[in-house]
Scaffold this motif. Structure first.
Motif, PDB file in Angstrom:
ATOM      1  N   LEU A 129      31.382  -0.130 -25.580  1.00 44.81           N
ATOM      2  CA  LEU A 129      32.266   0.196 -24.511  1.00 44.81           C
ATOM      3  C   LEU A 129      33.615  -1.066 -24.600  1.00 44.81           C
ATOM      4  CD1 LEU A 129      33.304   0.944 -21.591  1.00 44.81           C
ATOM      5  CD2 LEU A 129      31.976  -1.074 -20.593  1.00 44.81           C
ATOM      6  N   VAL A 130      34.571  -0.442 -24.598  1.00 47.40           N
ATOM      7  CA  VAL A 130      35.885  -1.380 -24.781  1.00 47.40           C
ATOM      8  C   VAL A 130      37.167  -0.757 -24.074  1.00 47.40           C
ATOM      9  CG1 VAL A 130      36.642  -0.013 -26.948  1.00 47.40           C
ATOM     10  CG2 VAL A 130      37.352  -2.346 -26.782  1.00 47.40           C
ATOM     11  N   VAL A 131      37.966  -1.705 -23.718  1.00 50.84           N
ATOM     12  CA  VAL A 131      38.856  -1.469 -23.047  1.00 50.84           C
ATOM     13  C   VAL A 131      39.988  -0.814 -23.820  1.00 50.84           C
ATOM     14  CG1 VAL A 131      41.147  -2.242 -21.722  1.00 50.84           C
ATOM     15  CG2 VAL A 131      38.866  -2.846 -20.853  1.00 50.84           C
ATOM     16  N   ALA A 132      40.578   0.341 -23.531  1.00 54.37           N
ATOM     17  CA  ALA A 132      41.759   0.906 -24.406  1.00 54.37           C
ATOM     18  C   ALA A 132      42.884   1.283 -23.105  1.00 54.37           C
ATOM     19  CB  ALA A 132      41.315   2.064 -25.057  1.00 54.37           C
ATOM     20  N   HIS A 133      43.577   0.382 -23.022  1.00 55.54           N
ATOM     21  CA  HIS A 133      44.673   0.507 -21.910  1.00 55.54           C
ATOM     22  C   HIS A 133      45.853   0.967 -22.127  1.00 55.54           C
ATOM     23  CE1 HIS A 133      47.761  -1.372 -19.396  1.00 55.54           C
ATOM     24  NE2 HIS A 133      47.111  -0.251 -18.194  1.00 55.54           N
ATOM     25  N   PRO A 134      46.268   2.381 -21.715  1.00 55.46           N
ATOM     26  CA  PRO A 134      47.583   2.737 -22.167  1.00 55.46           C
ATOM     27  C   PRO A 134      48.621   2.519 -21.238  1.00 55.46           C
ATOM     28  CG  PRO A 134      46.371   4.255 -20.839  1.00 55.46           C
ATOM     29  CD  PRO A 134      45.531   2.935 -20.859  1.00 55.46           C
ATOM     30  N   LEU A 143      52.068   2.152 -26.791  1.00 57.04           N
ATOM     31  CA  LEU A 143      50.934   1.091 -26.771  1.00 57.04           C
ATOM     32  C   LEU A 143      49.753   1.388 -26.225  1.00 57.04           C
ATOM     33  CD1 LEU A 143      50.512  -1.860 -26.568  1.00 57.04           C
ATOM     34  CD2 LEU A 143      51.290  -1.667 -24.406  1.00 57.04           C
ATOM     35  N   VAL A 144      48.578   1.065 -26.847  1.00 53.07           N
ATOM     36  CA  VAL A 144      47.314   1.160 -26.177  1.00 53.07           C
ATOM     37  C   VAL A 144      46.660  -0.442 -26.466  1.00 53.07           C
ATOM     38  CG1 VAL A 144      45.162   2.063 -25.737  1.00 53.07           C
ATOM     39  CG2 VAL A 144      46.981   3.201 -26.820  1.00 53.07           C
ATOM     40  N   GLU A 145      46.366  -1.236 -25.400  1.00 53.20           N
ATOM     41  CA  GLU A 145      45.739  -2.452 -25.493  1.00 53.20           C
ATOM     42  C   GLU A 145      44.205  -2.384 -25.628  1.00 53.20           C
ATOM     43  OE1 GLU A 145      48.322  -5.452 -22.848  1.00 53.20           O
ATOM     44  OE2 GLU A 145      48.004  -3.376 -21.656  1.00 53.20           O
ATOM     45  N   ILE A 146      43.842  -2.929 -26.626  1.00 54.84           N
ATOM     46  CA  ILE A 146      42.354  -2.887 -26.927  1.00 54.84           C
ATOM     47  C   ILE A 146      41.842  -4.309 -26.740  1.00 54.84           C
ATOM     48  CG2 ILE A 146      40.522  -2.752 -28.567  1.00 54.84           C
ATOM     49  CD1 ILE A 146      42.333  -0.490 -29.991  1.00 54.84           C
ATOM     50  N   VAL A 147      40.870  -4.305 -25.652  1.00 58.15           N
ATOM     51  CA  VAL A 147      40.298  -5.564 -24.981  1.00 58.15           C
ATOM     52  C   VAL A 147      38.897  -5.526 -25.157  1.00 58.15           C
ATOM     53  CG1 VAL A 147      40.369  -7.395 -23.631  1.00 58.15           C
ATOM     54  CG2 VAL A 147      42.301  -5.917 -23.658  1.00 58.15           C
ATOM     55  N   ALA A 148      38.147  -6.100 -26.202  1.00 58.91           N
ATOM     56  CA  ALA A 148      36.682  -6.209 -26.096  1.00 58.91           C
ATOM     57  C   ALA A 148      36.013  -7.007 -25.010  1.00 58.91           C
ATOM     58  CB  ALA A 148      36.375  -6.722 -27.527  1.00 58.91           C
ATOM     59  N   GLY A 149      34.960  -6.657 -24.685  1.00 60.05           N
ATOM     60  CA  GLY A 149      34.094  -7.359 -23.705  1.00 60.05           C
ATOM     61  C   GLY A 149      33.157  -8.661 -24.300  1.00 60.05           C
ATOM     62  N   VAL A 167      45.899   9.366 -33.541  1.00 62.05           N
ATOM     63  CA  VAL A 167      46.483  10.272 -32.478  1.00 62.05           C
ATOM     64  C   VAL A 167      47.898   9.723 -32.152  1.00 62.05           C
ATOM     65  CG1 VAL A 167      44.535  11.360 -31.432  1.00 62.05           C
ATOM     66  CG2 VAL A 167      45.316   9.339 -30.472  1.00 62.05           C
ATOM     67  N   GLY A 168      48.480   8.992 -33.085  1.00 62.24           N
ATOM     68  CA  GLY A 168      49.853   8.312 -33.091  1.00 62.24           C
ATOM     69  C   GLY A 168      50.183   7.155 -32.183  1.00 62.24           C
ATOM     70  N   ARG A 169      49.020   6.643 -31.542  1.00 67.38           N
ATOM     71  CA  ARG A 169      49.167   5.518 -30.845  1.00 67.38           C
ATOM     72  C   ARG A 169      49.491   4.248 -31.565  1.00 67.38           C
ATOM     73  NH1 ARG A 169      51.691   8.014 -27.518  1.00 67.38           N
ATOM     74  NH2 ARG A 169      51.799   9.321 -29.383  1.00 67.38           N
ATOM     75  N   ASP A 170      49.841   2.937 -30.879  1.00 71.15           N
ATOM     76  CA  ASP A 170      50.011   1.809 -31.557  1.00 71.15           C
ATOM     77  C   ASP A 170      49.078   0.973 -31.008  1.00 71.15           C
ATOM     78  OD1 ASP A 170      50.756  -0.623 -33.072  1.00 71.15           O
ATOM     79  OD2 ASP A 170      52.690  -0.872 -31.782  1.00 71.15           O
ATOM     80  N   PRO A 171      47.717   0.678 -31.402  1.00 78.94           N
ATOM     81  CA  PRO A 171      46.793  -0.152 -30.469  1.00 78.94           C
ATOM     82  C   PRO A 171      46.970  -1.638 -30.974  1.00 78.94           C
ATOM     83  CG  PRO A 171      45.772   0.959 -32.447  1.00 78.94           C
ATOM     84  CD  PRO A 171      47.062   1.615 -32.520  1.00 78.94           C
ATOM     85  N   VAL A 172      46.999  -2.527 -29.906  1.00 77.99           N
ATOM     86  CA  VAL A 172      47.280  -3.745 -29.955  1.00 77.99           C
ATOM     87  C   VAL A 172      45.842  -4.656 -29.655  1.00 77.99           C
ATOM     88  CG1 VAL A 172      48.482  -6.018 -29.311  1.00 77.99           C
ATOM     89  CG2 VAL A 172      49.678  -3.990 -29.556  1.00 77.99           C
ATOM     90  N   VAL A 173      45.154  -5.059 -30.634  1.00 76.25           N
ATOM     91  CA  VAL A 173      43.991  -5.725 -30.089  1.00 76.25           C
ATOM     92  C   VAL A 173      44.215  -7.147 -29.598  1.00 76.25           C
ATOM     93  CG1 VAL A 173      41.728  -6.480 -31.075  1.00 76.25           C
ATOM     94  CG2 VAL A 173      42.822  -4.433 -31.931  1.00 76.25           C
ATOM     95  N   GLU A 174      43.833  -7.486 -28.572  1.00 73.83           N
ATOM     96  CA  GLU A 174      44.121  -8.704 -27.746  1.00 73.83           C
ATOM     97  C   GLU A 174      42.925  -9.646 -27.997  1.00 73.83           C
ATOM     98  OE1 GLU A 174      45.333  -7.512 -23.840  1.00 73.83           O
ATOM     99  OE2 GLU A 174      46.999  -6.519 -24.647  1.00 73.83           O
ATOM    100  N   HIS A 175      43.195 -11.016 -28.204  1.00 71.25           N
ATOM    101  CA  HIS A 175      42.326 -11.965 -28.361  1.00 71.25           C
ATOM    102  C   HIS A 175      41.336 -12.553 -27.262  1.00 71.25           C
ATOM    103  CE1 HIS A 175      44.444 -11.808 -32.277  1.00 71.25           C
ATOM    104  NE2 HIS A 175      45.586 -12.308 -31.691  1.00 71.25           N
ATOM    105  N   LEU A 176      41.693 -12.145 -26.238  1.00 74.51           N
ATOM    106  CA  LEU A 176      40.895 -13.095 -25.180  1.00 74.51           C
ATOM    107  C   LEU A 176      40.969 -11.841 -23.727  1.00 74.51           C
ATOM    108  CD1 LEU A 176      42.271 -16.500 -24.723  1.00 74.51           C
ATOM    109  CD2 LEU A 176      39.942 -15.832 -25.747  1.00 74.51           C
TER     110      LEU A 176
END
Length: 302
Positions: A129-134, A143-149, A167-176
């Motif tokens: 499970l991971v956040v993939a916030h569009p 933009l899709v913000e990827i935020v791990a728990g 699918v052409g999105r630009d994921p940004v993996v956030e650190h916290l």
């Protein structure tokens, strides 16, 4: 790829359009009684903005009001349920048990962190499970913000990023993990001052929108706040900018408003905004999507 979208609201249908346009088979699940109509009408509304044929997209879309059945063969499960922790926990308890053991579990939550959603889930489900916030609308904005728990596996983060790029999105993996993540916190900060300026009588909502679309909007479409200020400092870059203009900026920070969204404020904002723009959702959405697609196209070509 088989994808299940949980929730047939604006975000769920927007994701459906994007994924179907990339050739994926999409199942949309939602207990609402008008599920078929909501999905059909939403796909027809959004398809033109990406140059897609709605009937072609709908040929790869099915509906299933039963959550467990809908995720039974899914390779990716994407959730857009109500923004309430208990509801999301219930959704993923069901989806985690019914979906294949290797299914990727994504939540489009706009502010609830994955650690809280996964608090009572088994370790194997929590790891997937991971956040993939569009950013709305996800069928257009990259933009899709990827935020791990706390219990999200590193492999899950990489799988999510790889899929979203496909699918052409630009994921940004956030650190916290932070409530609201990054984009919504920035949006909230700007909107807070926008509300303050309107309530103080400095500008109307329509005038404030013109200020943004004629200045910050195009500037930030080509370079965010840091790059913009780095260039604004001339040859001296951000260091020169902050040394010479930073003190004035810091003084304005102390003067920023702290409005509340009480009944009177909400009524004033809604009344003046509706007076400026009306309430024809379909027409406003069409105009927005056409303009945003043009901006994105111009940025890609530059």
């Amino acid at each position: 790829m088989r994808i299940t979208e949980i929730g047939a609201g604006t975000i769920g249908v927007s994701w459906t359009v994007l994924h179907a346009a990339h050739g994926h088979e999409v199942t949309v699940t939602d207990p609402r009684p008008d599920l078929d109509e909501a999905v059909r009408d939403g796909v027809r509304r959004f398809a033109p903005s990406i140059g897609a044929d709605a009937d072609d997209l709908l040929s790869r879309v099915r509906t299933d009001p039963d959550l467990a059945s809908a995720v039974g063969k899914a390779e990716i499960v994407q959730e857009q349920g109500p923004e309430r922790l208990a509801v999301k926990q219930e959704i993923f308890t069901t989806a985690g048990a019914a979906a294949p053991a290797d299914a990727l579990l994504l939540t489009s939550t706009s502010g609830i962190v994955a650690s809280d959603i996964a608090a009572d889930l088994g370790a194997d489900v929590a790891a997937r499970l991971v956040v993939a916030h569009p950013f709305n609308p996800p069928h257009l904005l990259p933009l899709v913000e990827i935020v791990a728990g706390a219990r999200t596996a590193a492999e899950t983060v990489e799988r999510a990023a790889t899929f979203l790029r496909s699918v052409g999105r630009d994921p940004v993996v956030e650190h916290l993990e932070v409530s609201g993540f990054v984009a919504n916190r920035l949006q909230s900060a700007l909107f807070r001052e926008a509300v303050s300026l309107v309530r103080r009588g400095v500008v109307s909502p329509e005038e404030l929108d013109r200020v943004v679309t004629g200045s910050l909007g195009p500037r930030w479409a080509t370079g965010g706040p840091f790059l913009s200020f780095h260039l604004g400092g001339g040859a001296g870059g951000l260091r020169h900018m902050l040394t010479h203009l930073g003190p004035g900026m810091e003084r304005r920070w102390a003067d920023l408003g702290h409005p509340t969204l009480d009944d009177a404020t909400v009524e004033a904002l809604v009344t003046s905004t509706e007076a400026a723009y009306g309430d024809d959702y379909d027409a406003l959405t069409h105009d927005r999507d056409r303009a945003q697609a043009a901006v994105l196209s111009a940025r890609e070509e530059s």
